[in-house]
Structures are given as structure tokens and as C-alpha cells.
Design an enzyme around this catalytic site. Structure first.
Site, PDB file in Angstrom:
ATOM      1  N   HIS A  89       0.830  -1.208   0.000  1.00 56.10           N
ATOM      2  CA  HIS A  89       0.000   0.000   0.000  1.00 56.10           C
ATOM      3  C   HIS A  89       0.869   1.264   0.000  1.00 56.10           C
ATOM      4  O   HIS A  89       0.566   2.238  -0.684  1.00 56.10           O
ATOM      5  CB  HIS A  89      -0.941  -0.018   1.207  1.00 56.10           C
ATOM      6  CG  HIS A  89      -1.876   1.138   1.261  1.00 56.10           C
ATOM      7  ND1 HIS A  89      -2.951   1.252   0.407  1.00 56.10           N
ATOM      8  CD2 HIS A  89      -1.903   2.228   2.059  1.00 56.10           C
ATOM      9  CE1 HIS A  89      -3.592   2.371   0.679  1.00 56.10           C
ATOM     10  NE2 HIS A  89      -2.974   2.976   1.676  1.00 56.10           N
ATOM     11  N   ARG A 128      12.125  14.831   9.299  1.00 58.00           N
ATOM     12  CA  ARG A 128      11.870  15.665   8.119  1.00 58.00           C
ATOM     13  C   ARG A 128      10.774  16.706   8.357  1.00 58.00           C
ATOM     14  O   ARG A 128      10.491  17.513   7.481  1.00 58.00           O
ATOM     15  CB  ARG A 128      11.514  14.776   6.936  1.00 58.00           C
ATOM     16  CG  ARG A 128      12.734  14.046   6.415  1.00 58.00           C
ATOM     17  CD  ARG A 128      12.405  12.884   5.511  1.00 58.00           C
ATOM     18  NE  ARG A 128      13.589  12.332   4.902  1.00 58.00           N
ATOM     19  CZ  ARG A 128      14.557  11.664   5.542  1.00 58.00           C
ATOM     20  NH1 ARG A 128      14.483  11.489   6.836  1.00 58.00           N
ATOM     21  NH2 ARG A 128      15.605  11.192   4.901  1.00 58.00           N
TER      22      ARG A 128
END
Length: 155
Positions: A89, A128
Site C-alpha cells: 500500500h 523531516r
């Protein structure tokens, strides 16, 4: 030989759009906050930035294409976070999202900065989104401003 390069001054009257996933909200909200702060720091008024929230990363490209087709925005930022799981997925969502964002940019000639994180784990996402690797939302806002500037300069 002519040299073209954008800078970090948005064209007069430029509007920008931030399309952000509601999935993984702690990460997405941090990315949005970084992008908004960066726009503000570069003189872009709050009312010149539209924020559109969508359920997840899968839905971002359709909205990016619609906004780009409208012609009212000088740049679009896509923000979200897809974390690898135990199935494929992850690849389907992250890859198709990136493909769709590129298609929106190319089809409509509007820069689209891809800040949809595709990471292995939560810690990587946090690095991040304001951690040791900076804030991808901030980076994308800078890219959107520079590209809007460049697009205005190109013949």
C-alpha cells in the site's frame, strides 16, 4: 546566451496553495506550519496563501490538478506523510501521489512542490518535519516561491 533563474521574491500579486493531508496530523500540521511561516518570512501575505485539507496523500493530486487548472495560483505545495507498512500500500500511495503531482504541474504549467514524505517509520517522518533533517514544508515553500519567480521570467 541568456541565463534564467528564479529568486526568493514572489511575483506581485502571486497566490500560493498548500494542499495537506489530514492523515498523520502531527507530521502534516508541522509541515503546514513550516510552509506558512516561510511564506510569511518572505513577504507573502497570509491571505495570499490558500490551505486545502484532504483526507490523505492519495487525494492530493486531484486537488492539485484542479487548483492548477484554475490558473489563480503561482505555485502549489503538496504536504503529507506516507509511512511504510507491511504491505505494498505504501508504494501505491506514495508513487501514485508523486506521479499525479508531476502530471498536474506538467499539464497546467504551474509549479507543484512535492512535500509528501515517503518514509520508513515515524522517527524518519519526525526528522523531516522539523527535526534533524529540517522541515520539508519550509523547503517546499522556498521551492514554490523560486519557481513562481522563474516562471514569470521565462519567455
Amino acid at each position: 546566451m541568456t541565463h534564467y533563474e528564479g529568486d526568493l521574491r514572489a511575483p506581485d500579486g502571486a497566490r500560493f496553495a498548500i494542499i495537506a493531508s489530514r492523515w498523520n496530523p502531527r507530521i502534516s500540521d508541522t509541515l503546514v506550519a513550516g510552509a506558512r511561516a516561510t511564506f510569511a518570512a518572505h513577504g507573502i501575505a497570509e491571505d495570499a496563501v490558500d490551505v486545502v485539507r484532504v483526507p490523505g496523500a492519495w487525494e492530493i493530486p486531484a486537488v492539485a490538478a484542479r487548483i492548477a487548472a484554475g490558473g489563480a495560483h503561482a505555485g502549489i505545495i503538496a504536504l503529507g506523510c506516507v509511512i511504510r507498512g507491511d504491505t505494498r500500500h505504501f508504494e501505491h500511495v506514495a508513487d501514485r501521489c508523486a506521479d499525479g503531482l508531476m502530471r498536474a504541474a506538467l499539464d497546467h504549467g504551474v509549479p507543484v512542490a512535492n512535500g509528501v514524505l515517503a518514509v520508513d517509520d515515524q522517527q524518519d517522518a519526525e526528522r523531516r518535519a522539523g527535526g534533524s533533517h529540517g522541515n520539508k514544508g519550509e523547503e517546499c515553500a522556498l521551492v514554490a516561491i523560486e519557481m513562481a519567480s522563474l516562471m514569470e521570467k521565462l519567455p
